[in-house]
Motif scaffolding. Structure first.
Motif, PDB file in Angstrom:
ATOM      1  N   SER A   1       0.830  -1.206   0.000  1.00  0.00           N
ATOM      2  CA  SER A   1       0.000   0.000   0.000  1.00  0.00           C
ATOM      3  C   SER A   1       0.862   1.253   0.000  1.00  0.00           C
ATOM      4  CB  SER A   1      -0.931  -0.002   1.215  1.00  0.00           C
ATOM      5  OG  SER A   1      -1.883  -1.032   1.134  1.00  0.00           O
ATOM      6  N   PHE A   2       1.917   1.236   0.813  1.00  0.00           N
ATOM      7  CA  PHE A   2       2.796   2.405   0.894  1.00  0.00           C
ATOM      8  C   PHE A   2       3.549   2.630  -0.416  1.00  0.00           C
ATOM      9  CE2 PHE A   2       7.128   4.002   1.565  1.00  0.00           C
ATOM     10  CZ  PHE A   2       6.835   5.273   2.045  1.00  0.00           C
ATOM     11  N   VAL A   3       4.218   1.595  -0.912  1.00  0.00           N
ATOM     12  CA  VAL A   3       5.053   1.749  -2.106  1.00  0.00           C
ATOM     13  C   VAL A   3       4.194   2.068  -3.327  1.00  0.00           C
ATOM     14  CG1 VAL A   3       6.638   0.589  -3.683  1.00  0.00           C
ATOM     15  CG2 VAL A   3       6.882   0.271  -1.219  1.00  0.00           C
TER      16      VAL A   3
ATOM     17  N   TYR B   1      -2.087   1.039  10.740  1.00  0.00           N
ATOM     18  CA  TYR B   1      -1.878   0.359   9.463  1.00  0.00           C
ATOM     19  C   TYR B   1      -2.392   1.211   8.305  1.00  0.00           C
ATOM     20  CZ  TYR B   1      -0.198  -4.186  11.142  1.00  0.00           C
ATOM     21  OH  TYR B   1       0.560  -5.203  11.663  1.00  0.00           O
ATOM     22  N   GLY B   2      -3.518   1.884   8.527  1.00  0.00           N
ATOM     23  CA  GLY B   2      -4.091   2.712   7.472  1.00  0.00           C
ATOM     24  C   GLY B   2      -3.270   3.935   7.147  1.00  0.00           C
ATOM     25  N   SER B   3      -2.359   4.311   8.028  1.00  0.00           N
ATOM     26  CA  SER B   3      -1.519   5.481   7.745  1.00  0.00           C
ATOM     27  C   SER B   3      -0.456   5.175   6.696  1.00  0.00           C
ATOM     28  CB  SER B   3      -0.839   5.976   9.028  1.00  0.00           C
ATOM     29  OG  SER B   3       0.112   5.036   9.505  1.00  0.00           O
ATOM     30  N   ALA B   4      -0.200   3.897   6.411  1.00  0.00           N
ATOM     31  CA  ALA B   4       0.844   3.540   5.436  1.00  0.00           C
ATOM     32  C   ALA B   4       0.553   4.107   4.047  1.00  0.00           C
ATOM     33  CB  ALA B   4       1.026   2.025   5.378  1.00  0.00           C
ATOM     34  N   PRO B   5      -0.643   3.869   3.481  1.00  0.00           N
ATOM     35  CA  PRO B   5      -0.907   4.495   2.178  1.00  0.00           C
ATOM     36  C   PRO B   5      -0.981   6.017   2.255  1.00  0.00           C
ATOM     37  CG  PRO B   5      -2.883   3.390   3.015  1.00  0.00           C
ATOM     38  CD  PRO B   5      -1.737   2.966   3.870  1.00  0.00           C
TER      39      PRO B   5
ATOM     40  N   MET C   1      -6.706  -2.391   1.625  1.00  0.00           N
ATOM     41  CA  MET C   1      -5.751  -3.493   1.781  1.00  0.00           C
ATOM     42  C   MET C   1      -4.966  -3.341   3.081  1.00  0.00           C
ATOM     43  SD  MET C   1      -5.957  -5.773  -0.594  1.00  0.00           S
ATOM     44  CE  MET C   1      -4.398  -6.617  -0.877  1.00  0.00           C
ATOM     45  N   ALA C   2      -4.692  -2.099   3.470  1.00  0.00           N
ATOM     46  CA  ALA C   2      -3.954  -1.868   4.716  1.00  0.00           C
ATOM     47  C   ALA C   2      -4.846  -2.046   5.934  1.00  0.00           C
ATOM     48  CB  ALA C   2      -3.340  -0.466   4.711  1.00  0.00           C
ATOM     49  N   THR C   3      -6.015  -1.389   5.951  1.00  0.00           N
ATOM     50  CA  THR C   3      -6.872  -1.433   7.148  1.00  0.00           C
ATOM     51  C   THR C   3      -7.530  -2.794   7.328  1.00  0.00           C
ATOM     52  OG1 THR C   3      -8.753  -0.511   5.915  1.00  0.00           O
ATOM     53  CG2 THR C   3      -7.331   1.044   7.083  1.00  0.00           C
ATOM     54  N   GLU C   4      -7.864  -3.464   6.225  1.00  0.00           N
ATOM     55  CA  GLU C   4      -8.534  -4.762   6.338  1.00  0.00           C
ATOM     56  C   GLU C   4      -7.564  -5.897   6.654  1.00  0.00           C
ATOM     57  OE1 GLU C   4     -12.419  -3.758   3.527  1.00  0.00           O
ATOM     58  OE2 GLU C   4     -10.925  -5.190   2.798  1.00  0.00           O
TER      59      GLU C   4
END
Length: 457
Positions: free
Chosen positions: A22-24, A157-161, A144-147
């Protein structure tokens, strides 16, 4: 997040790969989107909209910036539909291809001198395609991050994107800085500005390799297993949750609008009005990006502990205050003061979006979450960043002072603060999804107990 999802939670390695993906992927997609904003501020006007007026040329370039925002809801609807019906992962892969192809196309596009009126027409078309790609990216990346997040860590986790956004800005401006410092102005205007667009093909390949190795979201798998896949997700969202979509978008107007003035218009303002070189303004923006990411991480972490509402409301108030005197500090034309102002604004901008992924996901049930969260985000983006650089340019030209831009900042911050207060105090019966922070332990009773039980905290 959901009970069924908790029972089928992925292995920690899989969850970490989902977060990294998600981040990349988000960083690469926003790199593509932001290099256009930087190019619009620096070169696209004379290249594709040559006129006798620098102002008219700049306004035309920033107007095409808005085209990408107009396209973003279409991307959110199209990819949200299939993301809710066929899965999050496939849409994230497609969005990379769409965005990457359009970005490389812009890098190869002949300018006005070469093909005349076709140049701006094709530029607008490719910008529209960019908007389609990025419009479908955000919702899938945050889901994809939060779920994949463990209980009680959806915000973190949701802060990554979300961090992928300033990372994309940082990467875009580092590339532009390298280009502007390694060649003459003549070479940069002739062909050097194309380099950041063409580099996208390499970055897309890296992001694609990471994304193809990620497992599908466990909550979407649960939706399929329980045969709850929506037939037409966007119709359900618009008929049952349209108020939530509009309010969610409203919470994002100020953050997105001020951020795009910060990222795009400030480059023009610093070079044309304050007399700084491109390198200086790019270096200031680059220095502010890590602080932006820090704000995201800090606010997301605390939103898992004290609740989304406290962080969201407090951050929006902070944005209102800082944005009110931001240009006053910039107008000192003192580099240390400007750096302080940019870092301060970057931090509060980060704080306002750190918990956003988890909050928007928590507003909608899993079977329509991609469509609902994406559409809310893109509504805010159109009304915020879609018009803000144009408005800032016009306001300064009309009134001859940055105070007019500061007033604009305050007005949109008040709009977002109002939407935030209304959205996050609505009773759970009016929210389309499960209560926010449902996976967290119950908090000790506080003065906020007036909020109905189960409402977003």
């Amino acid at each position: 997040m959901g009970a069924h999802a908790a029972e089928t939670a992925p292995a920690p390695t899989s969850a970490r790969r989902a977060v990294a993906s998600s981040f990349v992927g988000t960083a690469i997609e926003w790199y593509d989107f932001f290099i256009y904003g930087t190019a619009a501020a620096l070169v696209l006007g004379p290249q594709f909209f040559p006129t006798d007026s620098d102002l008219a040329s700049t306004l035309s370039a920033f107007a095409t910036l808005a085209v990408g925002f107009i396209a973003r809801p279409f991307g959110s609807v199209i990819m949200g539909h299939f993301g809710d019906r066929t899965g999050r992962k496939s849409m994230l892969v497609i969005s990379l291809f769409v965005m990457g192809g359009a970005t490389v196309g812009i890098g190869l596009l002949p300018n006005y001198d070469a093909i005349g009126a076709w140049a701006p027409v094709l530029l607008v078309l490719l910008r529209f395609v960019q908007g389609i790609g990025v419009g479908g990216e955000w919702g899938g990346a945050v889901l994809m991050a939060t779920e994949h997040a463990p209980p009680g860590k959806a915000g973190l986790y949701g802060s990554a994107p979300q961090m992928g956004v300033p990372a994309g800005v940082l990467l875009a401006n580092l590339v532009y800085l390298a280009c502007t410092q390694s060649m003459s102005d003549e070479a940069f205007l002739a062909w050097g500005w194309r380099v950041p667009f063409l580099l996208s093909i390499v970055l897309i390949g890296v992001a694609m390799w990471i994304r193809l190795g990620v497992m599908e979201s466990p909550e979407f798998e649960a939706v399929k297993a329980e045969e709850q896949v929506a037939r037409i997700p966007i119709v359900e969202v618009l008929t049952k949750s349209w108020r939530t979509v509009l309010l969610a978008g409203g919470t994002f107007i100020a953050t997105n609008g001020i951020a795009y003035v910060f990222m795009a218009y400030l480059l023009t303002y610093g070079t044309k009005e304050l007399g700084f070189g491109r390198g200086t303004m790019l270096a200031l923006l680059i220095a502010a990006c890590p602080v932006w990411m820090l704000g995201m991480g800090v606010s997301a972490y605390w939103s898992d502990i004290v609740g989304r509402r406290k962080i969201y409301v407090g951050s929006t108030i902070g944005l209102l205050v800082v944005s009110a005197f931001f240009f006053t500090l910039i107008d000192t034309a003192s580099v240390p003061v400007m750096l302080l102002a940019m870092m301060l604004l970057a931090f509060v901008l980060g704080c306002t979006v750190g918990p956003q992924s988890a909050l928007f996901a928590e507003l909608f049930p899993a079977h329509v979450r991609y469509s609902g969260a994406s559409l809310g985000y893109q509504v805010g983006a159109i009304l915020g960043g879609g018009i803000a650089p144009f408005m800032a340019t016009w306001l300064y030209a009309e009134f001859g002072t940055s105070n007019a831009i500061s007033v604009y900042f305050v007005l949109i911050a008040l709009i977002s603060l109002t939407c935030t207060l209304v959205l996050l105090r609505r009773p759970p019966s009016e929210l389309a999804g499960r209560p926010a922070d449902a996976a967290q332990p119950a908090a000790e009773p506080t003065a906020e107990s007036a909020v109905p039980t189960g409402a977003v905290r």
